[in-house]
Design a protein around this motif. Structure first.
Motif, PDB file in Angstrom:
ATOM      1  N   VAL A 207       7.566   6.273  -6.729  1.00  0.00           N
ATOM      2  CA  VAL A 207       8.015   4.970  -7.230  1.00  0.00           C
ATOM      3  C   VAL A 207       7.948   4.916  -8.753  1.00  0.00           C
ATOM      4  CG1 VAL A 207       7.442   3.733  -5.101  1.00  0.00           C
ATOM      5  CG2 VAL A 207       5.752   3.866  -6.944  1.00  0.00           C
ATOM      6  N   LYS A 208       7.061   5.708  -9.357  1.00  0.00           N
ATOM      7  CA  LYS A 208       7.015   5.755 -10.823  1.00  0.00           C
ATOM      8  C   LYS A 208       8.235   6.481 -11.400  1.00  0.00           C
ATOM      9  CE  LYS A 208       3.130   3.689 -12.044  1.00  0.00           C
ATOM     10  NZ  LYS A 208       2.085   4.287 -12.867  1.00  0.00           N
ATOM     11  N   GLN A 209       8.906   7.290 -10.590  1.00  0.00           N
ATOM     12  CA  GLN A 209      10.141   7.933 -11.017  1.00  0.00           C
ATOM     13  C   GLN A 209      11.350   7.019 -10.787  1.00  0.00           C
ATOM     14  OE1 GLN A 209       9.867  11.445 -12.192  1.00  0.00           O
ATOM     15  NE2 GLN A 209       7.748  10.763 -12.100  1.00  0.00           N
TER      16      GLN A 209
ATOM     17  N   THR B 238       1.205   0.592 -10.014  1.00  0.00           N
ATOM     18  CA  THR B 238       2.444   0.595  -9.223  1.00  0.00           C
ATOM     19  C   THR B 238       2.802  -0.799  -8.722  1.00  0.00           C
ATOM     20  OG1 THR B 238       1.203   1.171  -7.214  1.00  0.00           O
ATOM     21  CG2 THR B 238       2.163   2.985  -8.464  1.00  0.00           C
ATOM     22  N   ALA B 239       1.793  -1.654  -8.499  1.00  0.00           N
ATOM     23  CA  ALA B 239       2.064  -3.006  -8.012  1.00  0.00           C
ATOM     24  C   ALA B 239       2.745  -3.873  -9.059  1.00  0.00           C
ATOM     25  CB  ALA B 239       0.767  -3.672  -7.562  1.00  0.00           C
TER      26      ALA B 239
ATOM     27  N   PRO C  48       0.827  -1.214   0.000  1.00  0.00           N
ATOM     28  CA  PRO C  48       0.000   0.000   0.000  1.00  0.00           C
ATOM     29  C   PRO C  48       0.862   1.266   0.000  1.00  0.00           C
ATOM     30  CG  PRO C  48      -0.842  -1.592   1.580  1.00  0.00           C
ATOM     31  CD  PRO C  48       0.476  -2.122   1.114  1.00  0.00           C
ATOM     32  N   LEU C  49       0.581   2.161  -0.932  1.00  0.00           N
ATOM     33  CA  LEU C  49       1.366   3.391  -1.092  1.00  0.00           C
ATOM     34  C   LEU C  49       0.461   4.607  -1.013  1.00  0.00           C
ATOM     35  CD1 LEU C  49       3.638   2.360  -4.111  1.00  0.00           C
ATOM     36  CD2 LEU C  49       4.283   2.401  -1.695  1.00  0.00           C
ATOM     37  N   ARG C  50       0.912   5.609  -0.297  1.00  0.00           N
ATOM     38  CA  ARG C  50       0.221   6.886  -0.283  1.00  0.00           C
ATOM     39  C   ARG C  50       0.487   7.591  -1.612  1.00  0.00           C
ATOM     40  NH1 ARG C  50       1.298   9.251   5.754  1.00  0.00           N
ATOM     41  NH2 ARG C  50      -0.163  10.830   4.993  1.00  0.00           N
TER      42      ARG C  50
END
Length: 595
Positions: free
Chosen positions: A148-150, A247-248, A139-141
């Motif tokens: 994380v996409k960077q 993102t997962a 789980p990411l805020r």
């Protein structure tokens, strides 16, 4: 940084003359420091050049001269720390200041903004909390989801203009049947540690993703050679390339689980890598071996402000007298609370409250209230209608202080241009079995370290108190909150949907562990049916949202105005749906080229 001989001499003077403004002779000073008058004169000149003291010599034998010690021991320490910070060594600067938060805070605020050093462009951004969890597949805020996409790449990525999936690590993909897909990887892609990315890394990452609800139909993932990955599904999913942008599904090194502190210092193959990440800052640097276009900004640094949730006292005035006003190069609306912003408490970071320059739009998403289906109080729809009426956004916003109300928009659904209602029917207060001093008792869970949740929860307490209900607040770490791993009647949260917004609404409703407990009223079969219809594209996000809100399990509360400001020389800094901007597209016009 060791103490120099010159500093040692100055510290001795501070010790000898605590008043710091005296009349004396050159000879007397030389005697104090056990040196010749000639050497003493040289020391005074060097200290004066450093800005530490002022020496007003009075010619003539026996005439008294004036010595003013301008710099305290603390200011001397700050000056050394500032030098370390200019060299990009925040860790040493913090250790030098012995982790004294007020001093470190004052120093870091001065260093916010844009700088060019040896042709390297750096941007420092203030933010209100640390980011120790940058781990895809957990789980990411929203800020971590952006970061994380960077740092990582996926097989596919979203084109921000069209909202459609496009090639990323996979330069081409195809289907041999409804259930079998092949993805072909770019050659010579490297992780940040220099290791070459292969199909084994992709297979390990996607097998890990298959444990999550959204990816549960990934029946088998296999490698064919080092650059081809085959995905076999248990049910058709024509939107698989879109799903793989999540993102997962970002690709991690196959051995990531064995790497120490991977969540803090992750290794990916994206345009930026994590150079440092601690309680003071997160520093990311452009990855020179990135397979795409290298980022134009060399360094992105997120400076933690405020540095203490408890609100450390400001450092003594003399300690910060030499620090210059702050001119931040980028300020995000999520950097601080609305109350801090409107009160002018952080004007040095964000500009005055009436300064609305920059970009702003209502967030795609917002604050919500969730009734936990495991609670005994929400089994009947009339009880859910009651809590919806008591804690409705129009009642809540009337309790906000006037200056912050313009930043909040009562929500009619999950997206600003949607409108959904709970079904009409009887409204009844639940029969409370839990009592506290004669009052009914409810528990509200929310995740910690959010600048607005405490305010919202407090106002909810006031509204429920009018109905003789005590609301107990339960603050949780985000990971625990996102899993719904606590006993609570109500859950307060916020969500933002990236492009394409509609698809992300559906993936959130069906993929967020917290929601799985409740959006279907605890009916697992109904939830599984939604998942299947979603993959078959017979159930859209808008229709799914209508069903969830109609039953009263999820109540949208507010859309917040998202804001971003940058300096005049900023280029390519555009606000995205997560409240940040794409680091790879941002750059600064060098000062010499301003005209």
């Amino acid at each position: 940084m060791p103490v120099t001989r010159l500093e040692q001499h100055y510290l001795r003077l501070l010790n000898y003359f605590p008043s710091r403004d005296i009349t004396t002779t050159l000879g007397a000073l030389a005697d104090q420091l056990c040196c010749t008058k000639r050497h003493m004169r040289s020391l005074l000149l060097r200290m004066q050049d450093a800005g530490w003291l002022e020496w007003q010599a009075n010619a003539g034998r026996g005439h008294q001269s004036r010595l003013i010690l301008r710099c305290s021991e603390q200011q001397l320490l700050l000056a050394k720390a500032e030098h370390l910070l200019d060299d990009g060594d925040i860790g040493s600067a913090v250790r030098l200041l012995d982790n004294q938060q007020p001093l470190v805070s004052a120093l870091l605020r001065k260093k916010l903004g844009y700088s060019v050093r040896q042709d390297r462009q750096s941007l420092r951004i203030p933010y209100y909390r640390t980011m120790p969890h940058l781990y895809p597949g957990t789980p990411l805020r929203r800020s971590e989801a952006h970061l994380v996409k960077q740092i990582f790449s996926g097989l596919t990525r979203i084109n921000p203009q069209s909202g459609r999936p496009e090639a990323d690590l996979a330069h081409f993909w195809s289907q041999s049947s409804e259930l079998k897909w092949s993805f072909h990887l770019r050659p010579a892609v490297r992780f940040h540690d220099g290791k070459e990315l292969t199909s084994k890394d992709v297979v390990a990452s996607l097998i890990r993703s298959a444990e999550l609800p959204l990816f549960s139909h990934l029946r088998q993932v296999t490698a064919q050679g080092s650059l081809t990955v085959v995905i076999e599904l248990s049910q058709p999913d024509p939107q698989l390339p879109l799903l793989l942008t999540d993102t997962a599904a970002l690709i991690l090194p196959a051995d990531h689980a064995s790497r120490k502190d991977f969540a803090v210092r992750p290794i990916g193959s994206g345009p930026y890598f994590v150079a440092e990440n601690d309680q003071w800052h997160l520093r990311m640097q452009a990855f020179d071996d990135y397979f795409g276009f290298r980022g134009l900004l060399d360094d992105i640094e997120v400076i933690v402000w405020p540095l203490s949730e408890q609100g450390e006292a400001a450092p003594p005035a003399e300690a910060t007298a030499r620090l210059h006003p702050v001119a931040p190069a980028a300020w995000l609306s999520s950097s601080l609370s609305d109350i801090e912003y409107t009160s002018g408490m952080a004007a040095g970071l964000s500009g005055p409250p009436d300064d609305v320059s920059g970009e702003m739009f209502p967030e795609k998403g917002g604050y919500f209230l969730l009734c936990d289906s495991r609670s005994a109080y929400w089994k009947k729809p009339e009880h859910r209608r009651w809590i919806r009426e008591v804690l409705n956004p129009y009642a809540l916003i009337q309790r906000f202080i006037a200056p912050i109300r313009p930043f909040w928009i009562p929500a009619g659904s999950l997206l600003p241009d949607w409108l959904h209602y709970m079904d009409d029917g009887p409204v009844t207060i639940p029969p409370f079995t839990r009592q506290s001093e004669g009052c009914g008792q409810l528990t509200l869970a929310y995740h910690l370290q959010h600048p607005e949740f405490a305010m919202l929860a407090c106002e909810m307490q006031h509204l429920l108190q009018q109905h003789n209900i005590t609301l107990t607040l339960l603050g949780l770490e985000y990971q625990q909150w996102a899993r719904g791993d606590a006993e609570a009647d109500l859950w307060l949260g916020t969500v933002n949907f990236a492009v394409p917004e509609s698809w992300h609404v559906g993936s959130w409703l069906l993929g967020m562990p917290l929601l799985k407990h409740s959006v279907s009223g605890g009916d697992r079969q109904r939830f599984a049916g939604w998942q299947q219809q979603w993959r078959e594209q017979t159930l859209g996000a808008k229709q799914l949202t209508r069903e969830v809100i109609r039953d009263g399990w999820l109540q949208p509360l507010f859309h917040h105005w998202m804001r971003l400001k940058g300096p005049g020389q900023a280029q390519g800094i555009h606000l995205n749906n997560l409240g940040w901007f794409d680091f790879t597209r941002a750059w600064m016009v060098p000062p010499a080229a301003d005209n």
